[in-house]
Design an enzyme around this catalytic site. Structure first.
Site, PDB file in Angstrom:
ATOM      1  CG  ASP A   5      32.142  11.229  45.649  1.00  0.00           C
ATOM      2  OD1 ASP A   5      31.640  10.334  47.096  1.00  0.00           O
ATOM      3  OD2 ASP A   5      32.910  11.602  45.625  1.00  0.00           O
ATOM      4  CB  SER A   6      30.265  13.997  49.704  1.00  0.00           C
ATOM      5  OG  SER A   6      31.754  12.858  48.843  1.00  0.00           O
ATOM      6  CE1 TYR A  37      26.681  13.571  51.034  1.00  0.00           C
ATOM      7  CE2 TYR A  37      26.758  11.708  50.107  1.00  0.00           C
ATOM      8  CZ  TYR A  37      26.376  13.089  50.340  1.00  0.00           C
ATOM      9  OH  TYR A  37      25.262  13.054  49.379  1.00  0.00           O
ATOM     10  N   GLY A  38      31.186  10.980  55.156  1.00  0.00           N
ATOM     11  CA  GLY A  38      32.068   9.907  55.889  1.00  0.00           C
ATOM     12  C   GLY A  38      32.174  10.532  57.215  1.00  0.00           C
ATOM     13  CB  CYS A  68      29.486   7.370  47.820  1.00  0.00           C
ATOM     14  SG  CYS A  68      30.018   8.097  49.416  1.00  0.00           S
ATOM     15  CG  ASN A  69      33.440   3.100  48.895  1.00  0.00           C
ATOM     16  OD1 ASN A  69      33.995   2.183  49.024  1.00  0.00           O
ATOM     17  ND2 ASN A  69      34.234   4.145  48.251  1.00  0.00           N
ATOM     18  CB  THR A  70      30.298   7.488  53.505  1.00  0.00           C
ATOM     19  OG1 THR A  70      31.354   7.444  52.964  1.00  0.00           O
ATOM     20  CG2 THR A  70      29.730   7.802  54.469  1.00  0.00           C
ATOM     21  CD  GLU A 143      35.690  16.737  46.988  1.00  0.00           C
ATOM     22  OE1 GLU A 143      35.141  18.000  46.256  1.00  0.00           O
ATOM     23  OE2 GLU A 143      34.982  16.100  46.472  1.00  0.00           O
ATOM     24  CB  CYS A 175      37.347   6.985  51.412  1.00  0.00           C
ATOM     25  SG  CYS A 175      36.801   8.776  49.964  1.00  0.00           S
ATOM     26  CG  HIS A 177      37.385  12.104  47.944  1.00  0.00           C
ATOM     27  ND1 HIS A 177      36.189  11.670  47.809  1.00  0.00           N
ATOM     28  CD2 HIS A 177      37.031  12.745  47.767  1.00  0.00           C
ATOM     29  CE1 HIS A 177      34.953  12.687  47.692  1.00  0.00           C
ATOM     30  NE2 HIS A 177      35.668  13.214  47.302  1.00  0.00           N
TER      31      HIS A 177
HETATM   32  N1  DGL Z   1      33.517   9.338  48.582  1.00  0.00           N
HETATM   33  C1  DGL Z   1      32.827   9.224  49.599  1.00  0.00           C
HETATM   34  C2  DGL Z   1      33.093   7.640  49.586  1.00  0.00           C
HETATM   35  O1  DGL Z   1      34.154   6.757  49.024  1.00  0.00           O
HETATM   36  C3  DGL Z   1      32.747  10.536  49.895  1.00  0.00           C
HETATM   37  C4  DGL Z   1      33.729  10.798  51.080  1.00  0.00           C
HETATM   38  C5  DGL Z   1      32.962  11.850  52.034  1.00  0.00           C
HETATM   39  O2  DGL Z   1      32.399  13.028  51.588  1.00  0.00           O
HETATM   40  O3  DGL Z   1      33.394  11.396  53.147  1.00  0.00           O
HETATM   41  O4  DGL Z   1      33.196   7.161  51.329  1.00  0.00           O
END
Ligand code: DGL
Length: 260
Positions: A5-6, A37-38, A68-70, A143, A175, A177
């Site tokens: 993940d990020s 990442y998003g 990580c969904n992104t 975060e 996401c 998070h």
């Molecule tokens: N937790 C990640 C997701 O599911 C990345 C979120 C991010 O870094 O913006 O998209």
């Protein structure tokens, strides 16, 4: 098993995974240098995915759990093509667990932009409708070593209201998070709206493919077989692990950038 993940979002997969079995070794990679990442564009997310594959390549993995969904939304093909091992993803796991017609999705701007969740869920039936909402500020707030609860409450109202107006019956946390702020979200929605966390479906899918022996049920969660790697801010990451999960583990610093 590889999990990436990020940042700390991958814990929403790591936790139920370790709760369900104790027969696996995990490499957990958090690209803290480039979080979030998003809010990045499609091409950058794809090029980061290539670097992630390179890093995992010599780890002798049996499977990758995409936490990580992104990256899932923008670069699933890259992960599968480069790693050539089973890659378990969130978005393709979710249609097993949504059951209503009006569904909301909260996710990062890049995931929403891809409309991957929308396509997968709406393919379930002609009258299934997905309403999407991008949440550009959630990840950075979650975060922080000490998240600002007032700000999180304010952002939650801001992102949820447009979905609530559409009379959604289920809401997908798109996401990894977001399950970390489950209680805040739960407090702001009507009790008949079901919150869906795709990580649970992903872990079930993985466990169905990589069978657990009967002796492997766990009474408590142990992080002994998990190795943690970050790309920046090792100390901060360690503080966050203590704040959110109460764990104290050695964390190694690694470099993913291929041209450094
Ligand atoms: N937790 C990640 C997701 O599911 C990345 C979120 C991010 O870094 O913006 O998209």
């Amino acid at each position: 098993i590889g999990i990436f993940d990020s940042g700390i979002g991958g814990f929403t997969i790591l936790h139920p995974l370790l709760q369900s079995r104790n027969d696996i070794d995990v490499f957990y990679l958090a690209d803290t240098d480039r979080i979030p990442y998003g809010n990045k564009d499609f091409e950058e997310i794809r090029s980061i995915a290539k670097e992630i594959c390179k890093w995992f390549k010599d780890k002798n993995l049996d499977a990758l759990l995409i936490a990580c969904n992104t990256t899932n939304a923008c670069a699933l093909d890259i992960l599968e093509k480069n790693l050539k091992i089973p890659c378990f993803d969130l978005i393709n796991s979710v249609s097993d667990i949504v059951s209503k017609k009006n569904i909301g999705v909260l996710a990062t701007p890049a995931t929403i932009e891809s409309s991957y969740y929308k396509k997968i869920i709406e393919a379930k039936g002609e009258n299934v409708k997905v309403f999407q909402q991008a949440c550009p500020e959630f990840v950075s707030e979650i975060e922080k070593t000490h998240p600002d609860l007032n700000k999180l409450n304010y952002l939650t109202n801001l992102y949820l209201n447009p979905l609530l107006k559409e009379n959604i019956e289920e809401i997908v946390l798109g996401c990894t998070h977001y399950p970390l702020i489950y209680d805040i979200l739960k407090n702001k929605i009507y009790s008949n709206i079901r919150i869906i966390d795709p990580s649970i479906a992903l872990v079930n899918k993985f466990n169905n493919s990589f069978l657990i022996s009967i002796n492997n049920c766990c009474d408590y969660i142990s992080y002994d077989n998990v190795s943690f790697f970050v790309t920046a801010q090792r100390e901060e990451f360690s503080k966050k692990l203590k704040y959110w999960f109460g764990i104290n583990k050695k964390i190694s610093l690694v470099n993913l950038r291929t041209n450094d």
